[in-house]
Scaffold this motif. Structure first.
Motif, PDB file in Angstrom:
ATOM      1  N   PRO A   7     -29.841 -26.661  -4.660  1.00 32.37           N
ATOM      2  CA  PRO A   7     -30.568 -25.460  -4.462  1.00 32.37           C
ATOM      3  C   PRO A   7     -30.755 -24.579  -5.769  1.00 32.37           C
ATOM      4  O   PRO A   7     -31.765 -23.910  -5.881  1.00 32.37           O
ATOM      5  N   GLY A   8     -29.962 -24.855  -6.886  1.00 31.78           N
ATOM      6  CA  GLY A   8     -30.000 -24.170  -7.924  1.00 31.78           C
ATOM      7  C   GLY A   8     -28.581 -23.457  -8.269  1.00 31.78           C
ATOM      8  O   GLY A   8     -27.540 -23.456  -7.536  1.00 31.78           O
ATOM      9  N   TYR A   9     -28.896 -22.623  -9.367  1.00 30.26           N
ATOM     10  CA  TYR A   9     -27.699 -21.595  -9.623  1.00 30.26           C
ATOM     11  C   TYR A   9     -27.639 -20.292  -8.842  1.00 30.26           C
ATOM     12  O   TYR A   9     -28.518 -19.639  -8.740  1.00 30.26           O
ATOM     13  N   PRO A  10     -26.508 -19.977  -8.075  1.00 25.46           N
ATOM     14  CA  PRO A  10     -26.379 -18.889  -7.341  1.00 25.46           C
ATOM     15  C   PRO A  10     -26.710 -17.680  -8.182  1.00 25.46           C
ATOM     16  O   PRO A  10     -26.187 -17.495  -9.357  1.00 25.46           O
ATOM     17  N   ILE A  11     -27.423 -16.809  -7.723  1.00 22.21           N
ATOM     18  CA  ILE A  11     -27.498 -15.544  -8.271  1.00 22.21           C
ATOM     19  C   ILE A  11     -26.653 -14.385  -7.477  1.00 22.21           C
ATOM     20  O   ILE A  11     -26.571 -14.279  -6.431  1.00 22.21           O
ATOM     21  N   PRO A  12     -25.912 -13.654  -8.486  1.00 19.93           N
ATOM     22  CA  PRO A  12     -25.271 -12.641  -7.561  1.00 19.93           C
ATOM     23  C   PRO A  12     -25.991 -11.576  -7.187  1.00 19.93           C
ATOM     24  O   PRO A  12     -26.829 -11.118  -7.622  1.00 19.93           O
ATOM     25  N   THR A  13     -25.478 -11.007  -5.902  1.00 17.47           N
ATOM     26  CA  THR A  13     -26.217  -9.967  -5.291  1.00 17.47           C
ATOM     27  C   THR A  13     -25.888  -8.716  -5.881  1.00 17.47           C
ATOM     28  O   THR A  13     -24.598  -8.492  -6.098  1.00 17.47           O
ATOM     29  N   PRO A  14     -26.984  -7.745  -6.106  1.00 13.77           N
ATOM     30  CA  PRO A  14     -26.542  -6.652  -6.830  1.00 13.77           C
ATOM     31  C   PRO A  14     -25.700  -5.740  -5.719  1.00 13.77           C
ATOM     32  O   PRO A  14     -25.685  -5.620  -4.588  1.00 13.77           O
ATOM     33  N   SER A  15     -24.866  -5.169  -6.260  1.00 13.59           N
ATOM     34  CA  SER A  15     -23.725  -4.260  -5.436  1.00 13.59           C
ATOM     35  C   SER A  15     -24.643  -3.018  -5.380  1.00 13.59           C
ATOM     36  O   SER A  15     -25.210  -2.326  -6.025  1.00 13.59           O
ATOM     37  N   ASP A  16     -24.369  -2.585  -4.054  1.00 10.49           N
ATOM     38  CA  ASP A  16     -25.068  -1.259  -3.621  1.00 10.49           C
ATOM     39  C   ASP A  16     -24.165   0.003  -3.975  1.00 10.49           C
ATOM     40  O   ASP A  16     -22.955  -0.027  -3.883  1.00 10.49           O
ATOM     41  N   ASP A  17     -24.840   0.937  -4.320  1.00 10.56           N
ATOM     42  CA  ASP A  17     -24.133   2.313  -4.639  1.00 10.56           C
ATOM     43  C   ASP A  17     -23.402   2.975  -3.278  1.00 10.56           C
ATOM     44  O   ASP A  17     -22.835   3.945  -3.362  1.00 10.56           O
ATOM     45  N   GLU A  18     -24.243   2.629  -2.254  1.00  9.55           N
ATOM     46  CA  GLU A  18     -23.737   3.101  -0.932  1.00  9.55           C
ATOM     47  C   GLU A  18     -23.093   2.114  -0.028  1.00  9.55           C
ATOM     48  O   GLU A  18     -23.546   1.357   0.649  1.00  9.55           O
ATOM     49  N   PRO A  19     -21.692   2.057  -0.089  1.00  7.12           N
ATOM     50  CA  PRO A  19     -20.821   1.152   0.586  1.00  7.12           C
ATOM     51  C   PRO A  19     -20.955   0.931   2.002  1.00  7.12           C
ATOM     52  O   PRO A  19     -20.542   0.135   2.716  1.00  7.12           O
ATOM     53  N   TRP A  20     -21.363   2.276   2.798  1.00 10.80           N
ATOM     54  CA  TRP A  20     -21.340   2.178   4.250  1.00 10.80           C
ATOM     55  C   TRP A  20     -22.544   1.661   4.627  1.00 10.80           C
ATOM     56  O   TRP A  20     -22.791   1.457   5.856  1.00 10.80           O
ATOM     57  N   LYS A  21     -23.517   0.989   3.559  1.00 10.52           N
ATOM     58  CA  LYS A  21     -24.853   0.522   4.317  1.00 10.52           C
ATOM     59  C   LYS A  21     -24.457  -0.998   4.697  1.00 10.52           C
ATOM     60  O   LYS A  21     -23.387  -1.622   4.075  1.00 10.52           O
ATOM     61  N   GLU A  22     -24.950  -1.616   5.841  1.00 12.96           N
ATOM     62  CA  GLU A  22     -24.753  -2.857   6.228  1.00 12.96           C
ATOM     63  C   GLU A  22     -25.602  -3.922   5.208  1.00 12.96           C
ATOM     64  O   GLU A  22     -26.787  -3.548   5.002  1.00 12.96           O
ATOM     65  N   SER A  23     -24.915  -4.894   4.837  1.00 10.12           N
ATOM     66  CA  SER A  23     -25.774  -5.432   3.996  1.00 10.12           C
ATOM     67  C   SER A  23     -25.844  -7.127   4.414  1.00 10.12           C
ATOM     68  O   SER A  23     -24.712  -7.721   5.132  1.00 10.12           O
ATOM     69  N   GLU A  24     -26.796  -7.748   4.271  1.00 11.18           N
ATOM     70  CA  GLU A  24     -26.879  -9.133   4.633  1.00 11.18           C
ATOM     71  C   GLU A  24     -26.185 -10.069   3.344  1.00 11.18           C
ATOM     72  O   GLU A  24     -26.473  -9.691   2.228  1.00 11.18           O
ATOM     73  N   GLU A  25     -25.325 -10.848   3.718  1.00  8.48           N
ATOM     74  CA  GLU A  25     -24.719 -11.719   2.685  1.00  8.48           C
ATOM     75  C   GLU A  25     -25.646 -12.959   2.611  1.00  8.48           C
ATOM     76  O   GLU A  25     -25.067 -14.178   3.157  1.00  8.48           O
ATOM     77  N   SER A  26     -26.800 -12.852   2.136  1.00  3.15           N
ATOM     78  CA  SER A  26     -27.548 -14.246   1.945  1.00  3.15           C
ATOM     79  C   SER A  26     -27.542 -14.417   0.624  1.00  3.15           C
ATOM     80  O   SER A  26     -27.631 -13.561  -0.547  1.00  3.15           O
ATOM     81  N   VAL A  27     -27.241 -15.786   0.213  1.00  2.00           N
ATOM     82  CA  VAL A  27     -26.921 -15.998  -1.191  1.00  2.00           C
ATOM     83  C   VAL A  27     -28.508 -16.449  -1.729  1.00  2.00           C
ATOM     84  O   VAL A  27     -28.957 -17.247  -1.149  1.00  2.00           O
ATOM     85  N   LYS A  28     -28.830 -16.053  -2.862  1.00  2.00           N
ATOM     86  CA  LYS A  28     -30.058 -16.508  -3.490  1.00  2.00           C
ATOM     87  C   LYS A  28     -29.810 -17.432  -4.704  1.00  2.00           C
ATOM     88  O   LYS A  28     -28.952 -17.319  -5.350  1.00  2.00           O
ATOM     89  N   TYR A  29     -30.764 -18.093  -4.950  1.00  2.00           N
ATOM     90  CA  TYR A  29     -30.397 -19.191  -6.043  1.00  2.00           C
ATOM     91  C   TYR A  29     -31.752 -19.086  -6.843  1.00  2.00           C
ATOM     92  O   TYR A  29     -32.950 -19.038  -6.461  1.00  2.00           O
ATOM     93  N   MET A  30     -31.362 -19.517  -8.448  1.00  2.00           N
ATOM     94  CA  MET A  30     -32.474 -19.497  -9.173  1.00  2.00           C
ATOM     95  C   MET A  30     -32.854 -21.141  -9.030  1.00  2.00           C
ATOM     96  O   MET A  30     -31.597 -21.965  -9.552  1.00  2.00           O
ATOM     97  N   PRO A  31     -33.845 -21.606  -8.922  1.00  2.00           N
ATOM     98  CA  PRO A  31     -34.365 -22.987  -8.541  1.00  2.00           C
ATOM     99  C   PRO A  31     -34.118 -23.934  -9.975  1.00  2.00           C
ATOM    100  O   PRO A  31     -34.340 -23.270 -10.957  1.00  2.00           O
ATOM    101  N   LEU A  32     -33.793 -24.910  -9.877  1.00  2.00           N
ATOM    102  CA  LEU A  32     -33.740 -26.063 -10.857  1.00  2.00           C
ATOM    103  C   LEU A  32     -35.114 -26.699 -11.275  1.00  2.00           C
ATOM    104  O   LEU A  32     -36.273 -26.498 -10.505  1.00  2.00           O
ATOM    105  N   GLN A  33     -35.368 -27.059 -12.665  1.00  2.00           N
ATOM    106  CA  GLN A  33     -36.490 -27.707 -13.077  1.00  2.00           C
ATOM    107  C   GLN A  33     -36.682 -28.893 -12.566  1.00  2.00           C
ATOM    108  O   GLN A  33     -38.071 -29.216 -12.509  1.00  2.00           O
TER     109      GLN A  33
END
Length: 125
Positions: free
Chosen positions: A57-83
């Motif tokens: 799938p590629g290189y995993p991209i870190p998810t940005p940290s939210d300034d609002e920790p009480w928000k629910e967030s999806e833990e979906s991993v995003k990838y930078m695709p390979l050439q």
């Protein structure tokens, strides 16, 4: 369970991260002048070539940290695709390759960083 055929036997394999599954081309057993090379010399060649069979799938991209920790967030991993893409001819460094035999066929797994050059058959216009 489905049977394994020539068409779907590699579909069960999942390449992880920034790795690429390559089917090596047959190594040349002769020099350009016609001398036969022993197998030990062929194995120690630094640069090999082969066809890209599957790509991770590629290189995993870190998810940005939210300034609002009480928000629910999806833990979906995003990838930078390979050439590298399936069907490309790749020149890669042998020293970083891991040999693999699967269903009687010889393959190598290499990280994207070990691929020196890709040749794609389609036009890049």
């Amino acid at each position: 369970m489905l049977g394994i055929s020539a068409d779907n036997k590699l579909k069960r394999l999942i390449v992880v991260g920034d790795r690429v599954l390559i089917k090596p081309k047959d190594a040349a057993d002769r020099t350009t002048s016609g001398l036969y090379l022993p197998p030990t010399v062929q194995e120690k060649e630094q640069v090999q070539s082969g066809y890209v069979i599957k790509v991770g799938p590629g290189y995993p991209i870190p998810t940005p940290s939210d300034d609002e920790p009480w928000k629910e967030s999806e833990e979906s991993v995003k990838y930078m695709p390979l050439q590298a893409q399936e069907g490309d001819l790749a020149l890669y460094l042998q020293r970083n390759a891991i040999d693999l035999q699967y269903e009687g066929e010889q393959y190598v797994i290499v990280p994207q960083g070990s691929i020196l050059l890709l040749e794609r058959s389609e036009d890049l216009d």
